[in-house]
Write an enzyme that holds these catalytic residues in place. Structure first.
Site, PDB file in Angstrom:
ATOM      1  N   ASP A   1       0.870  -1.158   0.000  1.00 16.26           N
ATOM      2  CA  ASP A   1       0.000   0.000   0.000  1.00 16.26           C
ATOM      3  C   ASP A   1       0.922   1.227   0.000  1.00 16.26           C
ATOM      4  OD1 ASP A   1      -2.376   1.635   0.480  1.00 16.26           O
ATOM      5  OD2 ASP A   1      -1.619   1.823   2.525  1.00 16.26           O
ATOM      6  N   LEU A   2       0.404   2.382  -0.397  1.00 17.51           N
ATOM      7  CA  LEU A   2       1.222   3.603  -0.408  1.00 17.51           C
ATOM      8  C   LEU A   2       0.811   4.571   0.699  1.00 17.51           C
ATOM      9  CD1 LEU A   2       1.480   4.224  -4.282  1.00 17.51           C
ATOM     10  CD2 LEU A   2       3.159   3.136  -2.766  1.00 17.51           C
ATOM     11  N   ASP A   3      -0.407   5.125   0.610  1.00 18.72           N
ATOM     12  CA  ASP A   3      -0.845   6.131   1.571  1.00 18.72           C
ATOM     13  C   ASP A   3      -0.830   5.600   3.001  1.00 18.72           C
ATOM     14  OD1 ASP A   3      -1.287   7.691  -0.625  1.00 18.72           O
ATOM     15  OD2 ASP A   3      -3.475   7.518  -0.592  1.00 18.72           O
TER      16      ASP A   3
ATOM     17  N   ASP B   1      -1.446  -0.429   6.010  1.00 16.94           N
ATOM     18  CA  ASP B   1      -1.856   0.061   7.334  1.00 16.94           C
ATOM     19  C   ASP B   1      -3.342  -0.106   7.604  1.00 16.94           C
ATOM     20  OD1 ASP B   1      -3.256   3.151   7.106  1.00 16.94           O
ATOM     21  OD2 ASP B   1      -2.290   2.331   5.342  1.00 16.94           O
TER      22      ASP B   1
END
Length: 235
Positions: free
Chosen positions: A16-18, A188
């Site tokens: 995931d990025l954000d 997250d």
């Protein structure tokens, strides 16, 4: 790091990025401000132009068509157009101004500065595993300076429905020519990342940034950790 389920052999990592590789709240706040400032330059002072108003426009669109949420860039652009036409602009004027405002948003939204330790960590992991990015947002790994470490990036909308739908996970597995169970997804968000990965048959590593929230999970990840540096144990 805490392991809840036996790990199968890991042949690739998806990220995931954000809020996984960087804190996203400040990034979005700056992008929203840039969008509103651009609109303020282009619109009469009497026009409504604040975060709450634009958020309400997105909610209205989502109530009418829930599928629009799967591409956040298109969703925001359509909300801008709607909010401008409601206030009296023609469709052509609204489309033109919305494009300019969206451009300002994306320029700031993709201006992401990674912490100094993130790239070396990804470099270490990339020496052992293929890395891919799977995001519901519109961040750009090219502009973050890490695209060379990833095989590819998938974004909700062009890449399929947003997580926790399985689309992007299964696309990643297909492109990597791997069975999903051999991909460890790192993120997250307990619903988008943990539930999404597990529902697609992948393994899940949960970056728990709020210790003490384990009880809120409805399904356990394979691994729980609290800082990105813990991932070196896989590399």
């Amino acid at each position: 790091m805490r392991i809840y389920k036996a790990l199968r052999p890991i042949h690739a990592l998806s990220f995931d990025l954000d809020d996984t590789l960087y804190a996203n709240t400040t990034v979005i706040a700056k992008a929203e401000l840039a969008m509103q400032q651009r609109l303020a330059q282009l619109l009469p002072e009497s026009f409504e132009n604040n975060s709450l108003y634009w958020f309400e426009q997105r909610k209205i669109l989502a109530r009418a068509d829930a599928e629009v949420r799967h591409d956040v860039s298109r969703w925001r652009l359509l909300a801008l157009e709607r909010g401008l036409t409601v206030q009296g602009l023609s469709s052509c004027e609204a489309a033109e101004i919305a494009e300019l405002a969206m451009s300002a948003f994306l320029q700031e939204r993709t201006n992401i500065q990674l912490a100094p330790e993130v790239r070396p960590l990804l470099q270490q992991l990339a020496r052992r595993f293929p890395l891919v990015a799977i995001t519901n947002g519109n961040a750009d790994i090219q502009k973050m300076g890490i695209a060379d470490l990833f095989q590819f990036a998938l974004r909700a909308g062009p890449g399929g429905r947003m997580k926790p739908y399985p689309d992007m996970f299964l696309t990643a597995a297909n492109r990597l020519q791997l069975q999903p169970q051999h991909i460890l997804h790192i993120g997250d968000h307990v619903k988008s990342d943990v539930l999404g990965a597990l529902s697609a048959g992948c393994q899940a590593a949960w970056l728990n940034l709020t210790p003490g929230t384990l009880g809120k999970l409805k399904i356990l990840p394979h691994v729980e950790f609290h800082q990105l540096e813990d991932l070196t144990k896989f590399g």
